[in-house]
Design a protein around this motif. Structure first.
Motif, PDB file in Angstrom:
ATOM      1  N   ASN A 129       0.785  -1.103   0.030  1.00  0.00           N
ATOM      2  CA  ASN A 129       0.176  -0.005  -0.059  1.00  0.00           C
ATOM      3  C   ASN A 129       0.921   1.259  -0.040  1.00  0.00           C
ATOM      4  O   ASN A 129       1.916   1.187   0.035  1.00  0.00           O
ATOM      5  N   TYR A 130       0.310   2.464   0.049  1.00  0.00           N
ATOM      6  CA  TYR A 130       1.022   3.699  -0.002  1.00  0.00           C
ATOM      7  C   TYR A 130       0.233   4.442   0.828  1.00  0.00           C
ATOM      8  O   TYR A 130      -1.176   4.393   0.827  1.00  0.00           O
ATOM      9  N   SER A 131       0.750   5.547   1.399  1.00  0.00           N
ATOM     10  CA  SER A 131       0.070   6.812   2.018  1.00  0.00           C
ATOM     11  C   SER A 131       1.043   7.936   1.982  1.00  0.00           C
ATOM     12  O   SER A 131       2.069   7.685   1.545  1.00  0.00           O
ATOM     13  N   GLY A 132       0.314   9.152   2.117  1.00  0.00           N
ATOM     14  CA  GLY A 132       1.262  10.520   1.961  1.00  0.00           C
ATOM     15  C   GLY A 132       0.692  11.658   2.133  1.00  0.00           C
ATOM     16  O   GLY A 132      -0.622  11.813   2.309  1.00  0.00           O
ATOM     17  N   ASP A 133       1.357  12.681   1.970  1.00  0.00           N
ATOM     18  CA  ASP A 133       0.923  13.967   2.276  1.00  0.00           C
ATOM     19  C   ASP A 133       1.577  14.849   0.838  1.00  0.00           C
ATOM     20  O   ASP A 133       2.106  14.352  -0.067  1.00  0.00           O
ATOM     21  N   LYS A 134       1.345  16.249   1.039  1.00  0.00           N
ATOM     22  CA  LYS A 134       1.827  17.012  -0.361  1.00  0.00           C
ATOM     23  C   LYS A 134       3.402  17.096  -0.341  1.00  0.00           C
ATOM     24  O   LYS A 134       3.803  17.198  -1.703  1.00  0.00           O
ATOM     25  N   GLN A 135       4.212  16.668   0.750  1.00  0.00           N
ATOM     26  CA  GLN A 135       5.642  16.525   0.549  1.00  0.00           C
ATOM     27  C   GLN A 135       6.329  15.281   0.004  1.00  0.00           C
ATOM     28  O   GLN A 135       7.070  15.269  -0.599  1.00  0.00           O
ATOM     29  N   GLN A 136       5.622  14.338   0.670  1.00  0.00           N
ATOM     30  CA  GLN A 136       6.532  12.933   0.431  1.00  0.00           C
ATOM     31  C   GLN A 136       5.224  11.860   0.760  1.00  0.00           C
ATOM     32  O   GLN A 136       4.134  12.058   1.281  1.00  0.00           O
ATOM     33  N   GLY A 187       9.090   8.603   3.950  1.00  0.00           N
ATOM     34  CA  GLY A 187       9.816   9.977   3.432  1.00  0.00           C
ATOM     35  C   GLY A 187      10.450   9.797   1.829  1.00  0.00           C
ATOM     36  O   GLY A 187      11.376  10.414   1.543  1.00  0.00           O
ATOM     37  N   LEU A 188       9.644   9.342   1.205  1.00  0.00           N
ATOM     38  CA  LEU A 188      10.063   9.390  -0.056  1.00  0.00           C
ATOM     39  C   LEU A 188       9.656  10.402  -0.959  1.00  0.00           C
ATOM     40  O   LEU A 188       8.737  11.005  -0.747  1.00  0.00           O
ATOM     41  N   ALA A 189      10.523  10.675  -1.953  1.00  0.00           N
ATOM     42  CA  ALA A 189      10.185  11.588  -3.029  1.00  0.00           C
ATOM     43  C   ALA A 189       9.049  11.171  -3.856  1.00  0.00           C
ATOM     44  O   ALA A 189       8.970   9.999  -4.381  1.00  0.00           O
ATOM     45  N   TYR A 190       8.371  12.122  -4.442  1.00  0.00           N
ATOM     46  CA  TYR A 190       7.329  11.877  -5.392  1.00  0.00           C
ATOM     47  C   TYR A 190       7.875  11.400  -6.691  1.00  0.00           C
ATOM     48  O   TYR A 190       9.030  12.099  -6.933  1.00  0.00           O
ATOM     49  N   PRO A 191       7.375  10.573  -7.534  1.00  0.00           N
ATOM     50  CA  PRO A 191       8.321  10.239  -8.992  1.00  0.00           C
ATOM     51  C   PRO A 191       8.176  11.557  -9.726  1.00  0.00           C
ATOM     52  O   PRO A 191       7.185  12.307  -9.790  1.00  0.00           O
ATOM     53  N   ALA A 192       9.035  11.851 -10.432  1.00  0.00           N
ATOM     54  CA  ALA A 192       9.384  12.878 -11.239  1.00  0.00           C
ATOM     55  C   ALA A 192       8.259  12.638 -12.561  1.00  0.00           C
ATOM     56  O   ALA A 192       7.831  13.710 -13.162  1.00  0.00           O
ATOM     57  N   LEU A 193       7.777  11.376 -12.757  1.00  0.00           N
ATOM     58  CA  LEU A 193       6.660  11.541 -13.777  1.00  0.00           C
ATOM     59  C   LEU A 193       5.349  12.009 -13.219  1.00  0.00           C
ATOM     60  O   LEU A 193       5.033  11.863 -12.162  1.00  0.00           O
TER      61      LEU A 193
END
Length: 429
Positions: free
Chosen positions: A222-229, A241-247
């Protein structure tokens, strides 16, 4: 066949004319030639299938593994501008010379067995990869899965990214029928990942019946996240704490979660660090998938060619903020669900610049215009000749849209790889 063939274009032209059918489903002939070539891989093989999102998934896997220091081969199709795009080794396109040498090997070993263009070139690229001392191989399925030439290789991990309606004449016209075809890339005792949040029962059933280790989105990862990561959670591995994909695009976190599930399943053979994942996702590139070009007016290139992809494109356009007018450069194959694509985008497009495409399978610009008229794609008060214009090439359509669009407007190019490629060529020339 090979006596008079000296250049890559020579070979490709000969291969296109060699087999009576452009698409010939079935693995028997390919398996025979593969056997005579002795094609085997000792490194992990990841096969990626699905209706949409395959290219993005392959690109993210490649980027992360390259940043981790692995030697990676990636096979994708179709190409946009050059055939060489289909075979990448360590992030670089294969050279003409390497491809020709691989073609000669297939020709020498096929023993008169007739192969389609796709089958012949797939075997050649697999041979090239097998000779290149790779640490990992990533294979994108061409069409469906069960009977696609890529499926002649057993995958250590198979990913089905999404399942929706496309290629109905070959795969069936329901998600259940198509799901079964996509699930054909799964193997007994090996990891089978489905990133689609609503997997068809046929896919789940097939995976269980053959004894594959099925990972389902929402159950196993699964995944979860906010606007930053964002964060990934798998069966036994968490990454935070992952960066969003550049795509860009609404579906890319789903795709990225499937990628990290595959890497989790392979962690003993292909370990990657948290930094490899972050950097790989931040730097991934893939032309023609909601690619927003710099400059004004904004130009968006997207190879969306079925309703599922068009719905995602519509959502991505909505997330871009305000633009006074949107111009569409649109060309499509006549066997696609053109009405379904238009329905998702007609409320987002003000002016349609529709184009012929340079192959017999394409719908003519006039045919597309008639579909737009039938679906009432002209706003009240608009002049038909102004709202929908027809052109003989994507380049002409794009140039006309560019000359009319204001600097705060946007131009969306979509409907086919050939539509996007035509505009890319125009901009590069």
């Amino acid at each position: 066949m090979q006596h008079a063939l000296h250049t890559l274009p020579d070979w490709l032209a000969a291969l296109e004319a060699m087999h009576p059918k452009a698409i010939d489903m079935g693995l028997e002939r390919v398996a025979q030639v593969r056997s005579s070539m002795g094609l085997e891989f000792t490194c992990p093989v990841i096969t990626v299938g699905g209706t949409n999102g395959k290219g993005s998934t392959c690109a993210m896997l490649e980027s992360i593994l390259l940043h981790a220091g692995y030697k990676v081969g990636v096979y994708t199709s179709p190409h946009l501008l050059r055939f060489n795009e289909r075979a990448r080794i360590n992030g670089q396109m294969a050279t003409d010379e390497a491809l020709i040498a691989a073609f000669k090997e297939v020709e020498a070993k096929r023993n008169g067995i007739s192969l389609s263009y796709f089958e012949f070139t797939t075997l050649a690229i697999l041979h090239l990869f097998a000779q290149s001392g790779l640490d990992a191989v990533i294979l994108e399925v061409g069409l469906g899965g069960r009977l696609d030439a890529v499926n002649v290789i057993d995958a250590d991990v198979a990913i089905v990214v999404s399942v929706d309606i496309d290629h109905t004449e070959y795969l069936g016209d329901t998600r259940e029928a198509i799901g079964f075809e996509k699930a054909g890339i799964f193997r007994a005792g090996h990891t089978a990942i489905c990133s689609d949040p609503m997997p068809p029962q046929s896919l789940v059933r097939h995976a269980n019946e053959i004894g594959a280790d099925l990972w389902l989105f929402g159950r196993d990862f699964n995944y979860s996240g906010d606007k930053q990561q964002w964060n990934y959670g798998g069966r036994s591995q968490r990454r935070s704490g992952l960066a969003y994909p550049a795509l860009r695009g609404a579906n890319q976190l789903l795709n990225a979660a499937g990628v990290l599930a595959a890497l989790e399943a392979l962690r003993d053979r292909l370990p990657v660090s948290a930094q490899d994942v972050r950097t790989g996702l931040m730097t991934v590139e893939l032309p023609g998938r909601f690619q927003v070009l710099p400059g004004r007016p904004v130009v968006i290139l997207d190879v969306a060619h079925n309703p599922h992809a068009a719905a995602t494109l519509a959502q991505n356009l909505d997330n871009m903020g305000f633009h006074p007018y949107t111009y569409a450069v649109f060309g499509a194959m006549h066997d696609k669900d053109i009405d379904g694509v238009i329905e998702h985008l007609k409320k987002r497009v003000d002016y349609w610049y529709v184009t012929d495409l340079p192959l017999p399978r394409a719908a003519s610009a006039e045919q597309i215009k008639q579909r737009l008229l039938a679906l009432n794609c002209i706003a009240e008060g608009q002049d038909t000749d102004s709202a929908i214009q027809t052109f003989h090439s994507p380049m002409q359509a794009f140039n006309a849209a560019s000359s009319r669009a204001g600097e705060n407007d946007r131009i969306a190019v979509f409907g086919s790889f050939f539509t996007v490629a035509g505009v890319m060529e125009a901009r590069n020339s």
